[in-house]
Design a protein around this motif. Structure first.
Motif, PDB file in Angstrom:
ATOM      1  N   PRO A  13     -11.061  -3.864  52.933  1.00 33.22           N
ATOM      2  CA  PRO A  13     -12.340  -4.426  52.458  1.00 33.22           C
ATOM      3  C   PRO A  13     -13.551  -3.670  53.016  1.00 33.22           C
ATOM      4  CG  PRO A  13     -10.944  -6.172  53.306  1.00 33.22           C
ATOM      5  CD  PRO A  13     -10.270  -4.888  53.611  1.00 33.22           C
ATOM      6  N   GLY A  16     -14.181  -0.789  50.882  1.00 29.51           N
ATOM      7  CA  GLY A  16     -14.813  -1.177  49.621  1.00 29.51           C
ATOM      8  C   GLY A  16     -16.300  -1.420  49.771  1.00 29.51           C
ATOM      9  N   TRP A  17     -16.671  -2.138  50.826  1.00 30.65           N
ATOM     10  CA  TRP A  17     -18.097  -2.387  51.045  1.00 30.65           C
ATOM     11  C   TRP A  17     -18.822  -1.096  51.403  1.00 30.65           C
ATOM     12  CZ3 TRP A  17     -19.667  -6.436  48.738  1.00 30.65           C
ATOM     13  CH2 TRP A  17     -18.843  -7.547  48.630  1.00 30.65           C
ATOM     14  N   ALA A  47      -4.563  -3.632  50.490  1.00 29.48           N
ATOM     15  CA  ALA A  47      -4.727  -5.067  50.722  1.00 29.48           C
ATOM     16  C   ALA A  47      -3.634  -5.873  50.020  1.00 29.48           C
ATOM     17  CB  ALA A  47      -6.103  -5.517  50.251  1.00 29.48           C
ATOM     18  N   THR A 116     -13.721  -4.576  45.167  1.00 26.33           N
ATOM     19  CA  THR A 116     -14.061  -4.877  46.558  1.00 26.33           C
ATOM     20  C   THR A 116     -13.885  -6.364  46.842  1.00 26.33           C
ATOM     21  OG1 THR A 116     -15.604  -3.028  46.626  1.00 26.33           O
ATOM     22  CG2 THR A 116     -15.883  -4.723  48.295  1.00 26.33           C
ATOM     23  N   THR A 119     -10.162  -7.043  46.944  1.00 17.12           N
ATOM     24  CA  THR A 119      -9.603  -6.522  48.193  1.00 17.12           C
ATOM     25  C   THR A 119      -9.957  -7.427  49.364  1.00 17.12           C
ATOM     26  OG1 THR A 119      -9.767  -4.292  47.320  1.00 17.12           O
ATOM     27  CG2 THR A 119      -9.539  -4.491  49.687  1.00 17.12           C
ATOM     28  N   THR A 120     -11.185  -7.907  49.395  1.00 20.79           N
ATOM     29  CA  THR A 120     -11.608  -8.805  50.475  1.00 20.79           C
ATOM     30  C   THR A 120     -10.817 -10.109  50.423  1.00 20.79           C
ATOM     31  OG1 THR A 120     -13.812  -7.833  50.401  1.00 20.79           O
ATOM     32  CG2 THR A 120     -13.594  -9.957  51.512  1.00 20.79           C
ATOM     33  N   ALA A 123      -7.302  -9.522  51.632  1.00 16.73           N
ATOM     34  CA  ALA A 123      -7.223  -9.326  53.082  1.00 16.73           C
ATOM     35  C   ALA A 123      -7.290 -10.659  53.829  1.00 16.73           C
ATOM     36  CB  ALA A 123      -8.354  -8.419  53.546  1.00 16.73           C
TER      37      ALA A 123
END
Length: 146
Positions: A13, A16-17, A47, A116, A119-120, A123
């Protein structure tokens, strides 16, 4: 969960950010392209495969009949996981892009933002538990009765 596990879990993540933040750089910037490309190639897959990691570790690779390399199983599992990460990432990118195309809302920034967020969320999800391997059925010799 140990602090080291938390850091490893939060790397995709963060990537991604970081890729979203890199969009503020000029369009032809190599740093911008590298950040986005690395995230799209490995971030979502890392992730999502991380969710299944305990289940993947239960059944290691089977070694060849002739054992010449003692580290075969470890390296084979690592290569399998790396390839799975890349292919799952590419699949996630394709699915998100297709959905955005179908809804006529496609932009590169939206694809990156959606991946993103995915993915977050992946995670932060709890890991899947591994079921114990089932014992294989016993094999009998040819012509034996069982």
């Amino acid at each position: 969960m140990t602090p080291q596990e938390l850091v490893v879990r939060m790397l995709p993540p963060f990537g991604g950010w970081l890729a979203l933040a890199a969009l503020a750089l000029p369009g032809g910037s190599p740093l911008r392209g590298a950040a986005v490309a690395v995230f799209l190639a490995a971030g979502p897959g890392a992730a999502l495969v991380g969710l299944c990691a305990p289940a993947l570790r239960v059944r290691p690779a089977q070694e060849p009949v002739e054992r010449r390399d003692p580290g075969f199983a470890r390296r084979s599992d690592l290569l399998e996981r790396l390839m799975l990460i890349v292919f799952v990432s590419v699949g996630a990118v394709m699915i998100v892009a297709t959905v955005l195309f179908a809804t006529h809302t496609f932009t590169a920034q939206r694809v990156l933002l959606a991946l993103t967020v995915l993915t977050t969320l992946a995670a932060f999800c709890p890991r899947l538990r591994a079921s114990p391997p089932t014992p294989s059925t016993p094999r009998t010799g040819k012509g034996s009765a069982l």
